[in-house]
Motif scaffolding. Structure first.
Motif, PDB file in Angstrom:
ATOM      1  N   GLN A  57       0.829  -1.209   0.000  1.00 24.09           N
ATOM      2  CA  GLN A  57       0.000   0.000   0.000  1.00 24.09           C
ATOM      3  C   GLN A  57       0.863   1.258   0.000  1.00 24.09           C
ATOM      4  OE1 GLN A  57      -3.086   0.107  -0.538  1.00 24.09           O
ATOM      5  NE2 GLN A  57      -3.870  -1.920  -0.087  1.00 24.09           N
ATOM      6  N   LYS A  58       1.937   1.243   0.746  1.00 24.98           N
ATOM      7  CA  LYS A  58       2.830   2.407   0.805  1.00 24.98           C
ATOM      8  C   LYS A  58       3.525   2.647  -0.531  1.00 24.98           C
ATOM      9  CE  LYS A  58       3.878   2.318   5.776  1.00 24.98           C
ATOM     10  NZ  LYS A  58       4.929   2.088   6.794  1.00 24.98           N
ATOM     11  N   GLN A  59       3.745   1.560  -1.283  1.00 25.16           N
ATOM     12  CA  GLN A  59       4.473   1.684  -2.551  1.00 25.16           C
ATOM     13  C   GLN A  59       3.557   1.976  -3.740  1.00 25.16           C
ATOM     14  OE1 GLN A  59       6.961  -1.776  -3.007  1.00 25.16           O
ATOM     15  NE2 GLN A  59       8.472  -1.053  -1.518  1.00 25.16           N
ATOM     16  N   GLY A  60       2.277   2.153  -3.473  1.00 32.58           N
ATOM     17  CA  GLY A  60       1.385   2.578  -4.544  1.00 32.58           C
ATOM     18  C   GLY A  60       0.483   1.515  -5.128  1.00 32.58           C
ATOM     19  N   PHE A  61       0.302   0.393  -4.430  1.00 25.79           N
ATOM     20  CA  PHE A  61      -0.635  -0.638  -4.868  1.00 25.79           C
ATOM     21  C   PHE A  61      -2.033  -0.043  -4.863  1.00 25.79           C
ATOM     22  CE2 PHE A  61      -3.356  -4.382  -4.263  1.00 25.79           C
ATOM     23  CZ  PHE A  61      -2.797  -5.302  -5.132  1.00 25.79           C
ATOM     24  N   THR A  62      -2.702  -0.031  -6.016  1.00 26.32           N
ATOM     25  CA  THR A  62      -3.985   0.676  -6.124  1.00 26.32           C
ATOM     26  C   THR A  62      -5.196  -0.202  -5.823  1.00 26.32           C
ATOM     27  OG1 THR A  62      -4.154   0.198  -8.494  1.00 26.32           O
ATOM     28  CG2 THR A  62      -3.033   2.233  -7.853  1.00 26.32           C
ATOM     29  N   GLY A  63      -4.981  -1.510  -5.785  1.00 23.97           N
ATOM     30  CA  GLY A  63      -6.079  -2.422  -5.490  1.00 23.97           C
ATOM     31  C   GLY A  63      -6.308  -2.556  -3.999  1.00 23.97           C
ATOM     32  N   ASP A  64      -6.995  -3.624  -3.618  1.00 24.95           N
ATOM     33  CA  ASP A  64      -7.298  -3.876  -2.210  1.00 24.95           C
ATOM     34  C   ASP A  64      -6.371  -4.955  -1.669  1.00 24.95           C
ATOM     35  OD1 ASP A  64      -9.442  -2.189  -2.704  1.00 24.95           O
ATOM     36  OD2 ASP A  64     -10.842  -3.847  -3.072  1.00 24.95           O
ATOM     37  N   THR A  65      -6.050  -4.837  -0.394  1.00 25.68           N
ATOM     38  CA  THR A  65      -5.333  -5.900   0.313  1.00 25.68           C
ATOM     39  C   THR A  65      -6.144  -6.248   1.553  1.00 25.68           C
ATOM     40  OG1 THR A  65      -4.006  -4.362   1.650  1.00 25.68           O
ATOM     41  CG2 THR A  65      -3.107  -5.031  -0.478  1.00 25.68           C
ATOM     42  N   ASP A  66      -6.165  -7.510   1.905  1.00 26.62           N
ATOM     43  CA  ASP A  66      -7.046  -7.921   2.996  1.00 26.62           C
ATOM     44  C   ASP A  66      -6.490  -9.165   3.680  1.00 26.62           C
ATOM     45  OD1 ASP A  66      -9.167  -8.447   4.699  1.00 26.62           O
ATOM     46  OD2 ASP A  66     -10.702  -8.094   3.180  1.00 26.62           O
ATOM     47  N   ALA A  67      -6.232  -9.045   4.964  1.00 27.56           N
ATOM     48  CA  ALA A  67      -5.802 -10.200   5.754  1.00 27.56           C
ATOM     49  C   ALA A  67      -6.822 -10.517   6.840  1.00 27.56           C
ATOM     50  CB  ALA A  67      -4.430  -9.941   6.374  1.00 27.56           C
ATOM     51  N   SER A  68      -8.044  -9.989   6.703  1.00 27.05           N
ATOM     52  CA  SER A  68      -9.073 -10.278   7.699  1.00 27.05           C
ATOM     53  C   SER A  68      -9.424 -11.760   7.664  1.00 27.05           C
ATOM     54  CB  SER A  68     -10.325  -9.443   7.433  1.00 27.05           C
ATOM     55  OG  SER A  68     -10.970  -9.870   6.245  1.00 27.05           O
ATOM     56  N   TYR A  69      -9.827 -12.256   8.824  1.00 28.40           N
ATOM     57  CA  TYR A  69     -10.146 -13.683   8.903  1.00 28.40           C
ATOM     58  C   TYR A  69     -11.335 -14.016   8.009  1.00 28.40           C
ATOM     59  CZ  TYR A  69     -10.474 -18.307  11.064  1.00 28.40           C
ATOM     60  OH  TYR A  69     -10.481 -19.662  11.284  1.00 28.40           O
ATOM     61  N   ALA A  70     -12.309 -13.130   7.915  1.00 32.10           N
ATOM     62  CA  ALA A  70     -13.493 -13.394   7.104  1.00 32.10           C
ATOM     63  C   ALA A  70     -13.130 -13.547   5.629  1.00 32.10           C
ATOM     64  CB  ALA A  70     -14.522 -12.277   7.278  1.00 32.10           C
ATOM     65  N   THR A  71     -12.292 -12.667   5.114  1.00 32.10           N
ATOM     66  CA  THR A  71     -11.888 -12.751   3.710  1.00 32.10           C
ATOM     67  C   THR A  71     -11.069 -14.007   3.459  1.00 32.10           C
ATOM     68  OG1 THR A  71     -11.981 -10.382   3.299  1.00 32.10           O
ATOM     69  CG2 THR A  71     -10.460 -11.652   1.931  1.00 32.10           C
ATOM     70  N   ARG A  72     -10.214 -14.345   4.399  1.00 32.72           N
ATOM     71  CA  ARG A  72      -9.377 -15.538   4.221  1.00 32.72           C
ATOM     72  C   ARG A  72     -10.221 -16.814   4.276  1.00 32.72           C
ATOM     73  NH1 ARG A  72      -5.996 -14.888   9.008  1.00 32.72           N
ATOM     74  NH2 ARG A  72      -4.861 -16.741   8.341  1.00 32.72           N
ATOM     75  N   ILE A  73     -11.207 -16.843   5.164  1.00 32.29           N
ATOM     76  CA  ILE A  73     -12.108 -18.001   5.220  1.00 32.29           C
ATOM     77  C   ILE A  73     -12.874 -18.126   3.913  1.00 32.29           C
ATOM     78  CG2 ILE A  73     -14.334 -18.729   6.207  1.00 32.29           C
ATOM     79  CD1 ILE A  73     -12.063 -19.708   7.861  1.00 32.29           C
ATOM     80  N   THR A  74     -13.344 -16.999   3.386  1.00 32.83           N
ATOM     81  CA  THR A  74     -14.104 -17.014   2.137  1.00 32.83           C
ATOM     82  C   THR A  74     -13.253 -17.533   0.980  1.00 32.83           C
ATOM     83  OG1 THR A  74     -15.421 -15.149   2.916  1.00 32.83           O
ATOM     84  CG2 THR A  74     -15.474 -15.598   0.568  1.00 32.83           C
ATOM     85  N   ALA A  75     -11.960 -17.225   1.005  1.00 38.99           N
ATOM     86  CA  ALA A  75     -11.053 -17.653  -0.069  1.00 38.99           C
ATOM     87  C   ALA A  75     -10.443 -19.027   0.197  1.00 38.99           C
ATOM     88  CB  ALA A  75      -9.937 -16.621  -0.250  1.00 38.99           C
TER      89      ALA A  75
ATOM     90  N   ASP B  96      -0.175  -3.308 -10.573  1.00 33.08           N
ATOM     91  CA  ASP B  96      -0.347  -3.822  -9.211  1.00 33.08           C
ATOM     92  C   ASP B  96       0.259  -5.212  -9.073  1.00 33.08           C
ATOM     93  OD1 ASP B  96      -1.585  -1.620  -8.139  1.00 33.08           O
ATOM     94  OD2 ASP B  96      -3.621  -2.415  -8.293  1.00 33.08           O
ATOM     95  N   ILE B  97       0.030  -6.051 -10.090  1.00 30.96           N
ATOM     96  CA  ILE B  97       0.567  -7.419 -10.034  1.00 30.96           C
ATOM     97  C   ILE B  97       2.089  -7.391 -10.098  1.00 30.96           C
ATOM     98  CG2 ILE B  97       0.714  -9.585 -11.325  1.00 30.96           C
ATOM     99  CD1 ILE B  97      -2.248  -9.230 -11.991  1.00 30.96           C
ATOM    100  N   GLN B  98       2.613  -6.548 -10.971  1.00 31.76           N
ATOM    101  CA  GLN B  98       4.071  -6.437 -11.071  1.00 31.76           C
ATOM    102  C   GLN B  98       4.673  -5.944  -9.764  1.00 31.76           C
ATOM    103  OE1 GLN B  98       5.658  -3.611 -14.001  1.00 31.76           O
ATOM    104  NE2 GLN B  98       7.186  -5.153 -14.548  1.00 31.76           N
ATOM    105  N   LEU B  99       4.031  -4.938  -9.169  1.00 28.58           N
ATOM    106  CA  LEU B  99       4.511  -4.414  -7.887  1.00 28.58           C
ATOM    107  C   LEU B  99       4.477  -5.497  -6.817  1.00 28.58           C
ATOM    108  CD1 LEU B  99       5.398  -2.045  -6.060  1.00 28.58           C
ATOM    109  CD2 LEU B  99       2.964  -1.519  -5.739  1.00 28.58           C
ATOM    110  N   ALA B 100       3.391  -6.268  -6.777  1.00 31.80           N
ATOM    111  CA  ALA B 100       3.253  -7.310  -5.758  1.00 31.80           C
ATOM    112  C   ALA B 100       4.367  -8.344  -5.878  1.00 31.80           C
ATOM    113  CB  ALA B 100       1.889  -7.982  -5.891  1.00 31.80           C
ATOM    114  N   LEU B 101       4.669  -8.760  -7.110  1.00 31.83           N
ATOM    115  CA  LEU B 101       5.694  -9.786  -7.311  1.00 31.83           C
ATOM    116  C   LEU B 101       7.104  -9.232  -7.124  1.00 31.83           C
ATOM    117  CD1 LEU B 101       4.072 -11.602 -10.353  1.00 31.83           C
ATOM    118  CD2 LEU B 101       4.226 -12.450  -8.008  1.00 31.83           C
ATOM    119  N   GLN B 102       7.330  -8.009  -7.585  1.00 29.23           N
ATOM    120  CA  GLN B 102       8.654  -7.399  -7.397  1.00 29.23           C
ATOM    121  C   GLN B 102       8.951  -7.179  -5.924  1.00 29.23           C
ATOM    122  OE1 GLN B 102       8.370  -3.878  -9.836  1.00 29.23           O
ATOM    123  NE2 GLN B 102       9.273  -4.868 -11.635  1.00 29.23           N
ATOM    124  N   THR B 103       7.962  -6.713  -5.192  1.00 31.40           N
ATOM    125  CA  THR B 103       8.149  -6.489  -3.751  1.00 31.40           C
ATOM    126  C   THR B 103       8.459  -7.801  -3.044  1.00 31.40           C
ATOM    127  OG1 THR B 103       6.617  -4.608  -3.823  1.00 31.40           O
ATOM    128  CG2 THR B 103       7.059  -5.575  -1.661  1.00 31.40           C
TER     129      THR B 103
END
Length: 1014
Positions: free
Chosen positions: A23-41, A63-70
């Protein structure tokens, strides 16, 4: 009381740090580590469950490139990723213990179309039906078909090289991929398309990751060509797991890396974009439904049908057919698949012919029909009859039934459920019947029930044995059957994974490929992903990796379900039985299923998501030794904890004390309680029912908001307020009072009470008089119609009730208005279950008193009438009684409209139906059409999603954005192109929503009928 559930299996600090860094590096999508989202996935449409560490929802390739590069830098080098599309896989392909990269939320753009060259370029989150809806006006479609087409993404189809009906003619996904953009593990983009082998060799000399990959794949594809051709089966279907055969063209002059990536199950990189070729739409279609005396006859006859040059041959057995007969969808096809007199239909082949001109199809169809007539006359090949249709809409209805029947298999009664684990086997079509005889013998030897359906033209049959995965012995049986099926398919020259990919069956890869070729796959995986970070465990592992492949013995959903007591599982069956088929992710904005998911794009806010969260909540509560059914029994008796304890718990909530119950509550709050899931879902997941029960639990522990009390008591307050409508209406309309209500109660756009009130619109003869009715003969009683009141039409739309009274009289009957008795639906919606039970008991007692009166009970509001039928059965059980309240159209259908003439300038109208009627009573719109036709009027009906009001949902301040978005999604376009005087709607909420945004209120069909027949 229930327990506070502190954080369970929290995401690691490393993952939290990674998501924060993104998020600090400019990821424009959503990130989520909540238990509810993880259970759903953590689940898909398979039997497996794997909790991820987090989920990211990229908005674009950057966003995908940033995620993998990071993730390619310290301290994140140990993180792993799993790409995910629709999550409809039956073998756990999208499940990962790492970080899910979900492309389905945002990356759904269709980027470019070239009609002249016949191709389209899309992001891989695009849904298959979404793409075909876009292509239809151009005369094209993307032809690989699959039963999950309304929610499966192009990315998922690429990952599993998906195919289905018509694959003999239309091929597989890989046959239509012209080019891909794939992001490799370090964030490097790689564009692939067919190129000259010499050019591929030049790329292979580059000192880059892409160069290394090209060199590795080229060397193996060329050097191992003979071994590959000898090993890979000569089938219409390919197996996922690196298509080394088709990387090179038959003449060895063209190299296409896309063929390797297609079918790689996301194990080589993240595919973000695809260029696809298009197929012209065949305008002329004929479907012949051939009926058989046995399923074996249907299978053995299929090669003959393929020889008839059919586009596709689909088959279903009697078990699947009978499940469809019991479902609401059967009404749409009952005339198209009729029983044969004095014959037992045990199998059905659906044979389709497509052509671009009528001449191309007529001879084929005529020839086949002549041969079928001979079969019927001579009683050969097991053919007992057939039906033919050329109507495209009817053909779509039959295929919709077939698609839904796949899910219906999961809704069989009992703890043993048909499961997808060895259900996409493929053998040469000529071997299919003999193969199935042995397959059935295998299942019969274990006394298992099963359903069968599939694509017999391609030798693919879907067989789903019924197992109870909470039974340890039956879980072992899954392994036994899987091993046996692998051997059986090999015996008949086929393979276990003919359509749905390997996933957790990857462990069988070495056995199929042999040690040498499987090593070549591992070398390729090493070139792409040397440290096993992209969908690890699927297909194969890198050459030096000590990591294991995933296995059919992997952790299953049943591991979690077994921790819930049998009594609780049985009681919450409407959540427990969700099998993840994902039909609630239906992309179609004009489908009523599921509005909260459609408008939020958040899978926590879907029936599947809510069922997943509810199951986990039940498990965690029981892990705290909570007797949930005992607690509920006390609550429904009115026994609750003190207000002080609720105050303390609510104060802790405000201070930020974590409780998983809050995450579940947030998901339930988004539900519109429209009940579309109860019929549209093949498993009949019933969110409104278990939602009400959850809210009952939750608010026994935490304080309720004021708006809940306002809604829950509307049936008590409305009759009193209606007496003072002239005073209350102008007060409520003032800006000051509206603002106070919004800020204190959280309620907006309060509807106006009817003036004059209903009481002032009826005469004495129309008032209820039980003694008078009881004194009449049965024949005299039959002249009356008893109108069951509801709070919305009686107190806010009295003109509709008045019109109904008029219409009843116009039809020669005598209307009589029953006294208003609260129904309890608003209480149920908000989880006031103790209060609802009391209300339901009182209403049922009154309505049952009228059972001996020979007069129909008729109500006007669909949601409240359906409450009498559904929620009353649940809460009152055997004490509900036998009373029956009809909806207006159900009674009107029996009345003589023919001979009556409409007196009106307008003769054509458009009806927008209440979503409860659309899903629970699908024939309703046709009833209205028939009535209008009888009096010389035309009534057009159209499919719509939810209007966004849904009772009081649209009045709650927190829901305003979603309510408007839902209205604009499917209602607004139709409303805008229809004259206000021609627009009709059956739902009170729907009419209120149109009035709110368009400043006019559509009439109910009853109002129009009363007017034109006057």
């Amino acid at each position: 009381m229930i327990a506070t559930i502190t954080q369970q299996d929290a995401a690691s600090d490393l993952v939290a740090n990674y998501l924060n860094t993104l998020q600090k590096q400019g990821f424009t999508g959503d990130t989520d580590a909540s238990y509810a989202t993880r259970i759903t996935a953590s689940t898909d449409n398979s039997i497996y469950q794997q909790l991820p560490q987090g989920v990211i929802f990229p908005k674009n390739e950057k966003d995908i490139q940033l995620a993998l590069q990071t993730a390619s830098r310290d301290p994140f080098l140990s993180l792993t990723f799993g790409p995910r599309g629709g999550g409809t896989g039956t073998n756990g392909q999208s499940l990962t213990p790492g970080i899910v990269v979900d492309l389905s939320r945002y990356m759904r753009e269709i980027l470019e179309i070239n009609v002249e060259e016949g191709w389209v370029r899309v992001q891989t989150g695009v849904i298959k039906d979404q793409l075909n809806d876009f292509l239809r006006p151009y005369g094209f479609f993307f032809s690989p078909d699959l039963s999950t087409s309304n929610r499966a993404t192009i990315g998922g189809m690429i990952s599993t090289d998906a195919s289905g009906q018509g694959s003999l003619v239309y091929g597989k996904t890989s046959d239509h991929v012209l080019g891909l953009t794939t992001y490799l593990v370090d964030g490097t983009p790689m564009s692939t398309a067919p190129i000259n082998v010499e050019k591929a060799k030049i790329i292979a000399e580059q000192d880059t990751l892409v160069g290394t990959i090209y060199k590795t794949v080229l060397n193996i594809a060329i050097d191992e060509r003979d071994a590959i051709l000898n090993k890979f089966p000569r089938l219409n279907r390919f197996l996922t797991g690196y298509d080394l055969e088709h990387v090179l063209s038959d003449d060895l002059l063209t190299f296409d890396m896309s063929r390797l990536i297609t079918g790689s199950e996301g194990s080589l990189g993240i595919v973000t974009e695809a260029k696809l070729n298009l197929t012209p739409i065949a305008e002329f279609k004929t479907l012949i439904n051939i009926k058989y005396d046995s399923f074996d006859s249907a299978l053995r006859h299929s090669p003959f049908l393929v020889d008839a040059r059919a586009t596709s041959v689909e088959t279903v057995d009697s078990k699947v057919l009978n499940l469809a007969r019991e479902d609401i969808i059967w009404h749409s096809v009952s005339d198209l698949i009729t029983d044969v007199p004095n014959k037992d239909m045990q199998g059905l082949n659906m044979v389709e012919f497509n052509a671009v001109s009528p001449d191309d199809i007529k001879d084929k169809v005529d020839t086949l029909c002549t041969l079928l007539d001979e079969c019927v006359a001579n009683q050969t090949n097991g053919v007992i009859g057939y039906q033919l249709t050329n109507d495209k809409s009817d053909i779509l209805k039959i295929y919709a039934m077939r698609k839904k029947s796949v899910g219906l298999l999961g809704n069989v009664k009992g703890s043993q459920k048909p499961l997808a684990f060895a259900e996409d086997t493929a053998v040469p079509p000529e071997n299919l019947a003999d193969y199935i005889v042995e397959f059935r013998a295998l299942l019969d030897s274990h006394n298992l029930q099963y359903g069968m359906f599939g694509h017999v033209d391609a030798g693919v049959l879907h067989v789903r044995p019924a197992l109870d995965m909470c039974d340890p012995e039956q879980e072992k049986l899954l392994r036994t059957i899987s091993d046996e099926v692998v051997k059986l398919t090999a015996k008949y020259g086929g393979l276990m994974w003919g359509e749905h990919g390997k996933g957790y069956r990857s462990e069988y890869g070495p056995e199929f490929f042999g040690e040498h070729l499987f090593t070549q796959l591992r070398i390729i995986k090493t070139a792409f992903d040397p440290y096993n970070r992209i969908n690890p465990g699927k297909i194969c592992t890198p050459i030096d990796s000590e990591d294991s492949l995933v296995s059919v013995d992997g952790q299953k959903r049943s591991w979690f379900d077994k921790q819930i007591s049998i009594d609780v599982k049985t009681s919450f069956n409407n959540a427990m039985t969700c099998n993840g088929n994902g039909i609630c992710f239906n992309y179609d904005e004009n489908s009523p299923m599921c509005p909260s998911y459609k408008v939020t794009g958040d899978r926590r806010n879907s029936p599947k998501g809510r069922a997943s969260l509810m199951r986990e909540w039940l498990r965690l509560q029981e892990s705290k030794n909570i007797d949930l059914l005992g607690v509920e029994k006390e609550l429904n008796k009115g026994e609750v904890i003190t207000w002080w304890e609720r105050f303390v718990h609510s104060r802790e909530k405000k201070k930020g004390l974590y409780d998983f119950s809050h995450e579940v509550k947030a998901s339930m709050d988004e539900c519109l309680a429209c009940k579309a899931c109860t019929t549209a879902c093949p498993i009949k997941v019933d969110v409104p029912t278990f939602r009400a029960r959850f809210l009952n639990y939750y608010h026994s522990y935490y304080a309720r908001p004021l708006k809940d009390y306002l809604v829950g008591n509307i049936e008590s307050s409305a009759p009193l307020m209606a007496k003072f409508g002239k005073i209350i209406n102008p007060i409520v309309k003032t800006k000051f009072v509206s603002s106070v209500i919004k800020n204190t109660v959280g309620y907006v756009d309060t509807p106006q009470l009817s003036i004059p009130s209903l009481a002032n619109r009826i005469n004495k003869a129309q008032q209820f008089n039980f003694e008078f009715l009881n004194s009449l003969t049965a024949e005299q009683q039959s002249e009356y119609v008893l109108i069951v009141q509801d709070p919305f039409t009686s107190f806010y739309e009295a003109e509709l009730v008045e019109s109904f009274i008029t219409l009843i009289a116009q039809l020669g009957k005598k209307p009589m208005l029953l006294p208003f008795k609260p129904n309890g639906k608003p209480q149920h919606v908000k989880g006031f279950l103790h209060e609802f039970k009391v209300t339901a008991k009182n209403a049922a007692e009154f309505l049952n008193q009228l059972n001996d009166i020979n007069a129909p009970l008729v109500g006007l509001d669909a949601s409240l009438v359906m409450c009498y039928r559904d929620e009353y059965n649940t809460i009152l059980e055997n004490n509900r009684g036998d009373f029956n309240v009809q909806l207006a159209h159900e009674w009107l259908e029996t009345q003589p409209f023919k001979g009556l003439t409409a007196n009106n300038n307008e003769t054509e109208f458009t009806l927008l139906s209440h979503c409860t009627e659309t899903t629970s009573l699908p024939k309703a719109a046709n009833v209205w059409k028939s009535i209008f036709a009888d009096i010389g009027l035309t009534l057009n009906t159209t499919n719509t999603g939810c209007c966004g009001m849904a009772g009081t949902y649209g009045h709650e301040a927190q829901n305003q954005d979603n309510s408007r978005a839902l209205y604009e999604m499917s209602w607004k376009p139709i409303v805008e192109k229809t004259k206000s005087e021609q627009l009709l709607s059956t739902g009170f909420s729907c009419r209120s929503q149109v009035k709110r945004y368009e400043k006019f209120k559509p009439k109910h069909p009853i109002e129009l009928l009363a007017h034109v027949l006057s």
